[in-house]
Scaffold this active site. Structure first.
Site, PDB file in Angstrom:
ATOM      1  N   GLY A   1       0.841  -1.178  -0.109  1.00 10.60           N
ATOM      2  CA  GLY A   1      -0.028  -0.113   0.050  1.00 10.60           C
ATOM      3  C   GLY A   1       0.769   1.239   0.096  1.00 10.60           C
ATOM      4  O   GLY A   1       2.204   1.264   0.434  1.00 10.60           O
TER       5      GLY A   1
ATOM      6  N   GLN B   1       2.868  10.072   1.334  1.00  9.58           N
ATOM      7  CA  GLN B   1       4.125   9.379   1.674  1.00  9.58           C
ATOM      8  C   GLN B   1       4.951   9.797   0.552  1.00  9.58           C
ATOM      9  O   GLN B   1       6.254   9.531   0.619  1.00  9.58           O
ATOM     10  CB  GLN B   1       3.989   7.983   1.762  1.00  9.58           C
ATOM     11  CG  GLN B   1       3.332   7.591   2.941  1.00  9.58           C
ATOM     12  CD  GLN B   1       3.190   5.877   2.908  1.00  9.58           C
ATOM     13  OE1 GLN B   1       2.188   5.326   2.365  1.00  9.58           O
ATOM     14  NE2 GLN B   1       4.138   5.230   3.549  1.00  9.58           N
TER      15      GLN B   1
ATOM     16  N   CYS C   1       5.833   0.006   7.857  1.00 12.32           N
ATOM     17  CA  CYS C   1       5.499   1.220   7.114  1.00 12.32           C
ATOM     18  C   CYS C   1       6.725   1.485   6.296  1.00 12.32           C
ATOM     19  O   CYS C   1       7.763   1.621   6.827  1.00 12.32           O
ATOM     20  CB  CYS C   1       4.895   2.368   7.924  1.00 12.32           C
ATOM     21  SG  CYS C   1       4.473   3.857   6.975  1.00 12.32           S
ATOM     22  N   LEU C   2       6.361   1.927   4.949  1.00 10.61           N
ATOM     23  CA  LEU C   2       7.512   2.228   4.217  1.00 10.61           C
ATOM     24  C   LEU C   2       8.076   3.734   4.526  1.00 10.61           C
ATOM     25  O   LEU C   2       9.301   3.755   4.403  1.00 10.61           O
ATOM     26  CB  LEU C   2       7.190   2.551   2.831  1.00 10.61           C
ATOM     27  CG  LEU C   2       6.638   0.969   1.967  1.00 10.61           C
ATOM     28  CD1 LEU C   2       6.154   1.521   0.697  1.00 10.61           C
ATOM     29  CD2 LEU C   2       7.740   0.028   2.077  1.00 10.61           C
TER      30      LEU C   2
ATOM     31  N   HIS D   1      -4.652   1.399   7.237  1.00  9.76           N
ATOM     32  CA  HIS D   1      -3.287   1.984   7.333  1.00  9.76           C
ATOM     33  C   HIS D   1      -3.253   3.191   6.376  1.00  9.76           C
ATOM     34  O   HIS D   1      -2.717   4.162   6.729  1.00  9.76           O
ATOM     35  CB  HIS D   1      -2.128   0.777   7.215  1.00  9.76           C
ATOM     36  CG  HIS D   1      -0.750   1.387   7.277  1.00  9.76           C
ATOM     37  ND1 HIS D   1      -0.012   0.655   8.172  1.00  9.76           N
ATOM     38  CD2 HIS D   1      -0.108   2.172   6.494  1.00  9.76           C
ATOM     39  CE1 HIS D   1       1.182   1.402   8.096  1.00  9.76           C
ATOM     40  NE2 HIS D   1       1.177   2.274   6.821  1.00  9.76           N
ATOM     41  N   GLU D   2      -3.413   2.820   5.290  1.00  7.95           N
ATOM     42  CA  GLU D   2      -3.499   3.951   4.160  1.00  7.95           C
ATOM     43  C   GLU D   2      -4.088   5.136   4.383  1.00  7.95           C
ATOM     44  O   GLU D   2      -3.870   6.312   4.129  1.00  7.95           O
ATOM     45  CB  GLU D   2      -3.567   3.538   2.845  1.00  7.95           C
ATOM     46  CG  GLU D   2      -2.518   2.173   2.242  1.00  7.95           C
ATOM     47  CD  GLU D   2      -1.203   2.597   2.530  1.00  7.95           C
ATOM     48  OE1 GLU D   2      -0.916   3.602   2.654  1.00  7.95           O
ATOM     49  OE2 GLU D   2      -0.662   1.439   3.013  1.00  7.95           O
TER      50      GLU D   2
ATOM     51  N   HIS E   1      -2.959   7.542   7.132  1.00 10.21           N
ATOM     52  CA  HIS E   1      -1.953   8.471   6.284  1.00 10.21           C
ATOM     53  C   HIS E   1      -2.397   9.628   5.643  1.00 10.21           C
ATOM     54  O   HIS E   1      -1.773  10.720   5.872  1.00 10.21           O
ATOM     55  CB  HIS E   1      -1.149   7.829   5.142  1.00 10.21           C
ATOM     56  CG  HIS E   1       0.116   6.995   5.371  1.00 10.21           C
ATOM     57  ND1 HIS E   1       0.999   7.416   6.171  1.00 10.21           N
ATOM     58  CD2 HIS E   1       0.377   5.597   5.284  1.00 10.21           C
ATOM     59  CE1 HIS E   1       2.074   6.325   6.578  1.00 10.21           C
ATOM     60  NE2 HIS E   1       1.714   5.339   6.020  1.00 10.21           N
TER      61      HIS E   1
HETATM   62 ZN    ZN Z   1       2.419   3.442   6.122  1.00  5.67          ZN
END
Ligand code: ZN
Length: 172
Positions: free
Chosen positions: A46, A51, A97-98, A139-140, A143
């Site tokens: 995702g 991000q 998380c990236l 999660h997304e 963000h």
């Molecule tokens: Zn994330």
């Protein structure tokens, strides 16, 4: 194909609220394409526009079939203005998380969610997801409101550092 830089925790843009998309236009579709390439390259399941430094309400979720559980269907979707309209159940799983590479922790999430939003063709979409698809969507969407997964951790003793390439169950 263009790979975008992924912002890391500490960047104030990850803490801002993203603005709603009025209509999906070609520039947003281009962004979605670059986000998809960036997510696949990372790799992640995702990615949210903030991000990559774009404060607009656009997310990608790409969970392959059988990602963690047998018979888990594939979920691959880009959504503008995603909104959770229904949620039930509660499950704990290790998430990553990236934007926070090398860290993981157990995060409670709803087990099943119904999400509505706009597809890249500008049509309204309503999907019901469970398991990792549901987790990645939550999660997304977080963000877009400046919320990171560590904010959701209830048992702080589960926060662990792991080798970046081993970040388990990366939700994005
Ligand atoms: Zn994330």
């Amino acid at each position: 194909m263009a790979l975008l830089d992924i912002l890391l925790e500490g960047d104030p843009r990850l803490r801002q609220k993203a603005t709603r998309v009025r209509a999906v236009d070609n520039s947003l579709r281009d962004l979605a394409e670059d986000m998809f390439d960036t997510m696949m390259d990372a790799p992640g399941i995702g990615l949210a526009a903030p991000q990559v430094g774009v404060l607009r309400r656009l997310i990608w979720v790409h969970v392959p079939a059988n990602y963690h559980e047998d018979e888990e269907p594939e979920l691959s979707i880009a959504l503008a203005n995603p909104e959770i309209v229904k949620a039930h159940g509660r499950v704990l799983a290790y998430e990553g998380c990236l934007s926070i590479p090398g860290w993981t922790a157990e995060v409670p999430r709803a087990e099943v969610v119904t999400v509505k939003g706009l597809g890249l063709d500008n049509r309204p979409v309503r999907i019901k997801a469970r398991g990792w698809g549901a987790r990645a969507l939550q999660h997304e969407i977080d963000h877009l409101d400046g919320i990171l997964f560590l904010d959701r951790v209830e048992d702080k003793s589960t926060i662990m550092q792991v080798p970046e390439e081993d970040t388990p169950d990366a939700a994005d």
